[in-house]
Enzyme design. Structure first.
Site, PDB file in Angstrom:
ATOM      1  N   LYS A 122       0.856  -1.190   0.000  1.00 54.40           N
ATOM      2  CA  LYS A 122       0.000   0.000   0.000  1.00 54.40           C
ATOM      3  C   LYS A 122       0.890   1.237   0.000  1.00 54.40           C
ATOM      4  CE  LYS A 122      -3.719   2.340   2.484  1.00 54.40           C
ATOM      5  NZ  LYS A 122      -4.828   2.206   3.426  1.00 54.40           N
ATOM      6  N   ASP A 245     -13.478   4.802   9.786  1.00 51.88           N
ATOM      7  CA  ASP A 245     -13.883   4.589   8.390  1.00 51.88           C
ATOM      8  C   ASP A 245     -14.346   3.140   8.256  1.00 51.88           C
ATOM      9  OD1 ASP A 245     -14.330   5.464   5.841  1.00 51.88           O
ATOM     10  OD2 ASP A 245     -12.226   5.520   5.224  1.00 51.88           O
TER      11      ASP A 245
HETATM   12  P1  ADP Z   1      -7.641   3.345   0.810  1.00 51.68           P
HETATM   13  O1  ADP Z   1      -6.981   4.109   1.903  1.00 51.68           O
HETATM   14  O2  ADP Z   1      -7.281   3.843  -0.550  1.00 51.68           O
HETATM   15  O3  ADP Z   1      -9.130   3.194   1.012  1.00 51.68           O
HETATM   16  P2  ADP Z   1      -7.436   0.523   1.582  1.00 51.68           P
HETATM   17  O4  ADP Z   1      -6.422   0.126   2.587  1.00 51.68           O
HETATM   18  O5  ADP Z   1      -8.834   0.625   2.049  1.00 51.68           O
HETATM   19  O6  ADP Z   1      -6.964   1.886   0.882  1.00 51.68           O
HETATM   20  O7  ADP Z   1      -7.358  -0.498   0.368  1.00 51.68           O
HETATM   21  C1  ADP Z   1      -8.083  -0.291  -0.830  1.00 51.68           C
HETATM   22  C2  ADP Z   1      -8.541  -1.622  -1.388  1.00 51.68           C
HETATM   23  O8  ADP Z   1      -7.422  -2.486  -1.614  1.00 51.68           O
HETATM   24  C3  ADP Z   1      -9.448  -2.389  -0.430  1.00 51.68           C
HETATM   25  O9  ADP Z   1     -10.786  -2.012  -0.586  1.00 51.68           O
HETATM   26  C4  ADP Z   1      -9.186  -3.817  -0.817  1.00 51.68           C
HETATM   27  O10 ADP Z   1      -9.958  -4.163  -1.947  1.00 51.68           O
HETATM   28  C5  ADP Z   1      -7.726  -3.807  -1.241  1.00 51.68           C
HETATM   29  N1  ADP Z   1      -6.845  -4.241  -0.126  1.00 51.68           N
HETATM   30  C6  ADP Z   1      -6.155  -3.423   0.707  1.00 51.68           C
HETATM   31  N2  ADP Z   1      -5.428  -4.142   1.591  1.00 51.68           N
HETATM   32  C7  ADP Z   1      -5.655  -5.437   1.306  1.00 51.68           C
HETATM   33  C8  ADP Z   1      -5.176  -6.681   1.853  1.00 51.68           C
HETATM   34  N3  ADP Z   1      -4.309  -6.720   2.873  1.00 51.68           N
HETATM   35  N4  ADP Z   1      -5.624  -7.838   1.298  1.00 51.68           N
HETATM   36  C9  ADP Z   1      -6.489  -7.822   0.254  1.00 51.68           C
HETATM   37  N5  ADP Z   1      -6.954  -6.690  -0.307  1.00 51.68           N
HETATM   38  C10 ADP Z   1      -6.555  -5.510   0.199  1.00 51.68           C
HETATM   39 MG    MG Z   2     -10.214   2.110   2.304  1.00 46.71          MG
END
Ligand code: ADP
Ligand code: MG
Length: 395
Positions: A122, A245
């Site tokens: 991320k 959130d």
């Molecule tokens: P943002 O801050 O942009 O909302 P998120 O951490 O919510 O970022 O991640 C965005 C998307 O990426 C999630 O909705 C999910 O689909 C995918 N995602 C994030 N982390 C994971 C993870 N550890 N395993 C699987 N999918 C993930």
């Molecule tokens: Mg998110």
């Protein structure tokens, strides 16, 4: 935004040295003078220019002509490269695959380590949409002078630091969160959750194929899931934390066959905005998290819950994780000093900020740059963190 991991292998040690010098210079200059890059990297200015044009071609930085001096601006590509190189050196993330998510403030990629374990990378992208609203929406900068000196790099790095700290602490205490793997600069590496976000779940997905014909089993599964989620909100609050959130996009449902839990399992993601239950607006955030789930269940499953947790009567503070992690609002003094005032500003400020247009955003960015030059000491903690990454410059 595209992430080109192939650069990690192909940049020479000289390229890396100059890019690192650009990063160091970026702490106090949004556009770093070529002369400063030369002195930090200990190369001649002519040599630096040649290397910089190669780095610009690879979109790791941009040349800037509209200042009184010639200089370069570190691009997200360059910052990504530096973090990826660190992960590769530590062997925590050795390959990056396709993009699985793109939010307003982050990019999410699949990745893997040497053992081919599936990972998620991320990358925080604060400042991509609106520099000004970012600064007002989050309390990362801590207010005052520090807030004014906030840059996209600084804010993105703080967001990743928060995400990492919350994820590690929650994982340690047995909360269902992804496994934290590594953290550097604006990036966090974590385990891949083998499931689907709650938003992609229909009620039939919650039960096995044989149970689909039986409405009472489907109802039982929905009601079980609702209680699970409410219990998670309460358990977080007992640890002094509110997710802030907690909605269907930040909850991943792992079906029963992927886990040992007979009903499946919920995994919580996305933590940078978490706040303390001592935050002045804690009740508002808590109620909003609860309401998000209630509305989703009503919309998606036609499920109207009889009850929901109440912040004042149901939350018993058992562990002070908020204090340990310095979650926003955890202590009164920090609150009083906090001029920006957290995510709280988000709901009120977002619309008006966005409406003001990009001109003001530009102005603010310029101002913050000037302030940055005079507020070196404010960024001490970042420098401490960065210094380990920049060892090569010192040697
Ligand atoms: P943002 O801050 O942009 O909302 P998120 O951490 O919510 O970022 O991640 C965005 C998307 O990426 C999630 O909705 C999910 O689909 C995918 N995602 C994030 N982390 C994971 C993870 N550890 N395993 C699987 N999918 C993930
Ligand atoms: Mg998110």
């Amino acid at each position: 935004m595209k992430l080109d991991a192939s650069n990690v292998k192909f940049l020479s040690p000289e390229d890396y040295r100059v890019l690192t010098a650009l990063e160091v210079g970026s702490r106090n200059h949004e556009v770093v003078p070529t002369t400063l890059i030369a002195s930090l990297s200990k190369f001649r200015p002519g040599g630096v220019q040649k290397i910089m044009s190669n780095l610009c071609r690879q979109k790791l930085c941009n040349r800037e002509n509209n200042h009184s001096y010639e200089g370069y601006r570190l691009a997200y590509g360059g910052y990504d490269y530096l973090a990826l190189r660190t992960f590769a050196a530590r062997e925590t993330l050795t390959s990056v695959g396709y993009q699985i998510g793109m939010g307003k403030e982050s990019d999410i990629f699949l990745g893997a380590d040497d053992q081919n374990s599936a990972l998620v990378l991320k990358l925080q992208r604060l400042g991509r949409t609106s520099f000004r609203s970012v600064r007002n929406n989050r309390d990362y900068a801590g207010g005052g002078k520090k807030a004014a000196s906030a840059s996209w790099m600084y804010l993105s790095r703080l967001a990743a630091q928060k995400e990492w700290a919350f994820m590690c602490a929650l994982h340690e205490r047995g909360f269902p969160v992804p496994k934290p793997v590594d953290h550097n600069r604006h990036c966090v590496v974590m385990g891949l959750v083998q499931g689907r976000i709650l938003d992609h779940i229909q009620k039939e997905d919650l039960v096995s194929e044989e149970s689909m014909e039986d409405p009472s089993l489907i109802d039982a599964a929905i009601s079980w899931l609702y209680s699970e989620l409410m219990n998670l909100i309460l358990r977080l609050a007992e640890h002094g934390l509110i997710h802030g959130d907690f909605n269907e996009f930040n909850l991943i449902w792992e079906p029963p066959n992927k886990t040992s839990c007979p009903m499946g399992r919920i995994v919580i993601i996305d933590f940078p905005q978490m706040v303390s239950t001592r935050h002045p607006n804690a009740k508002f955030y808590f109620d909003r998290d609860v309401q998000c789930i209630r509305s989703f269940f009503e919309r998606r499953f036609g499920f109207i819950a009889d009850d929901a947790p109440d912040f004042e009567t149901d939350v018993q503070r058992l562990v002070e994780l908020d204090k340990e992690l310095k979650a926003s609002g955890f202590d009164k003094k920090a609150r009083d000093d906090d001029l920006i005032n957290v995510v709280g500003a988000k709901d009120n400020a977002d619309e008006s900020e966005e409406e003001e247009g990009s001109e003001n955003e530009e102005d603010n960015e310029e101002n913050s740059e000037e302030e940055e030059e005079t507020s070196e000491t404010d960024n001490e903690t970042d420098e401490e963190e960065d210094s380990s990454d920049n060892d090569e410059l010192e040697n």
